[in-house]
Design an enzyme around this catalytic site. Structure first.
Site, PDB file in Angstrom:
ATOM      1  N   CYS A  68      12.802  -2.292   2.551  1.00 38.53           N
ATOM      2  CA  CYS A  68      11.934  -2.630   3.677  1.00 38.53           C
ATOM      3  C   CYS A  68      12.179  -4.066   4.135  1.00 38.53           C
ATOM      4  CB  CYS A  68      10.475  -2.427   3.287  1.00 38.53           C
ATOM      5  SG  CYS A  68       9.320  -2.644   4.660  1.00 38.53           S
ATOM      6  N   GLY A  93      -2.923  -8.885   4.151  1.00 41.10           N
ATOM      7  CA  GLY A  93      -3.221  -9.386   2.819  1.00 41.10           C
ATOM      8  C   GLY A  93      -3.515 -10.870   2.837  1.00 41.10           C
ATOM      9  N   CYS A 113       3.814   1.720  -0.420  1.00 39.89           N
ATOM     10  CA  CYS A 113       2.842   1.905   0.662  1.00 39.89           C
ATOM     11  C   CYS A 113       2.758   3.333   1.169  1.00 39.89           C
ATOM     12  CB  CYS A 113       3.130   0.941   1.808  1.00 39.89           C
ATOM     13  SG  CYS A 113       4.696   1.221   2.656  1.00 39.89           S
TER      14      CYS A 113
END
Length: 358
Positions: free
Chosen positions: A105, A14, A202
């Site tokens: 995460c 990103g 995701c």
């Protein structure tokens, strides 16, 4: 001449993490790019989705590393991600709660496994593209602060980071806003300066939870009763995985007044609904609180607390509990306090700690 510090950058493909790497290269650091491979990219939906681990993102991260002339490695954490994040996501829904996989995460993958990998590669610290600020007090103790741009602040997602981990973590974009980040990427000639931000969980491309559960956890699509607060059946739900506290859309109930999800009763496979005013509560209980203080508090204290990422901080009293949890008392009732989500508390803009809502 002193040797430049070596820094590993968590590169997601990103614009934020790419700009972070470029900025550190410009500042003279010896930069290494690291990308976590977390999920099976073979699905066409994942490959083209706006998630943070699509196949295109691995390509973009590698291309940025080549543009910057830095070493680049892909680290396969698929098995760890499956167990720590995806399985937890499913189990949390099965318990009648709403998970926050991005926090999990960060906690298990990025600031534990990836940080250890960075240090093993000889890096002095791991840098990420988060909009948060790391500072040190007069004694050199690391602190976590909100990013300077309130619209992009991501400190809420970082509350599980320990003080020991913060000692080896940096957030170079913390004082910037998104427009400045894009301008920075453009200045360095990075091809993704206009790339869209990731929006989806995701491993749930396009936000299609039903399709995900149908493949990964069909038991979460087992129909059951929608009941009111008195236990009267009002209709049938499509499976607990399709609902969260505060939800109104998708109930499929004809009723004279609007009804909202108040709770998910997992043992009875029921969705409990009620009027909007029933969503408001003035206290909550947390477990597994992470304190970002040299000495965790034992006495109640006033704070500003957030019960979800998009919620503004509100006045509250935090009462630490001996079991490692905390009781939070809000000055004003809060709407849709959601079990499974995080509550993070602040002293001004500094993160004091946070935990998981019971």
């Amino acid at each position: 001449m002193t040797q430049p510090q070596r820094v590993a950058v968590a590169m997601s493909g990103g614009v934020d993490s790419s700009a972070t790497a470029a900025l550190l290269v410009e500042q003279g650091y010896e930069v290494i790019g690291l990308t976590m491979q977390l999920w099976d990219h073979s699905s066409p939906k994942v490959a083209g989705s706006r998630s943070c681990c699509a196949l295109d993102d691995l390509y973009d991260a590698r291309q940025v590393a080549q543009t910057l002339g830095i070493p680049y490695y892909v680290v396969n954490y698929e098995a760890d991600f499956r167990q720590a994040v995806v399985d937890d996501f499913i189990q949390t829904y099965a318990a009648g709660q709403t998970p926050n996989p991005c926090v999990r995460c960060n906690q298990i993958l990025k600031f534990d496994l990836l940080l250890k990998k960075a240090l093993a590669l000889g890096a002095d610290f791991l840098a990420t593209g988060h909009y948060a600020i790391r500072r040190e007090d007069a004694q050199g103790v690391p602190q976590l602060w909100q990013g300077s741009d309130p619209a992009k602040d991501q400190s809420y997602f970082l509350f599980t980071t320990t003080m020991a981990q913060l000692a080896h973590v940096r957030f170079p974009l913390g004082e910037m806003d998104k427009q400045q980040t894009r301008q920075l990427a453009q200045r360095f000639g990075l091809h993704l300066s206009t790339k869209q931000e990731s929006q989806d969980v995701c491993f749930v491309p396009d936000g299609d939870y039903s399709a995900f559960f149908a493949k990964q956890a069909p038991h979460l699509l087992t129909p059951g009763a929608i009941v009111d607060q008195q236990g009267h059946s009002l209709g049938q739900h499509k499976g607990l995985g399709c609902y969260t506290v505060g939800q109104r859309k998708g109930l499929g109930i004809a009723h004279p007044t609007p009804l909202y999800v108040l709770a998910l009763d997992a043992p009875h496979n029921q969705v409990i609904v009620g009027p909007a005013e029933a969503l408001y509560q003035q206290q909550l209980t947390l477990h597994h609180v992470n304190w970002l203080e040299p000495t965790p508090p034992t006495e109640p204290f006033a704070s500003m607390a957030k019960i979800r990422y998009a919620a503004p901080p509100v006045e509250a009293r935090v009462e630490p509990l001996p079991d490692g949890g905390a009781q939070i008392y809000f000055n004003q009732p809060q709407r849709a306090i959601t079990p499974g989500q995080a509550c993070v508390f602040y002293d001004g803009a500094r993160v004091v700690g946070g935990g998981w809502i019971v």
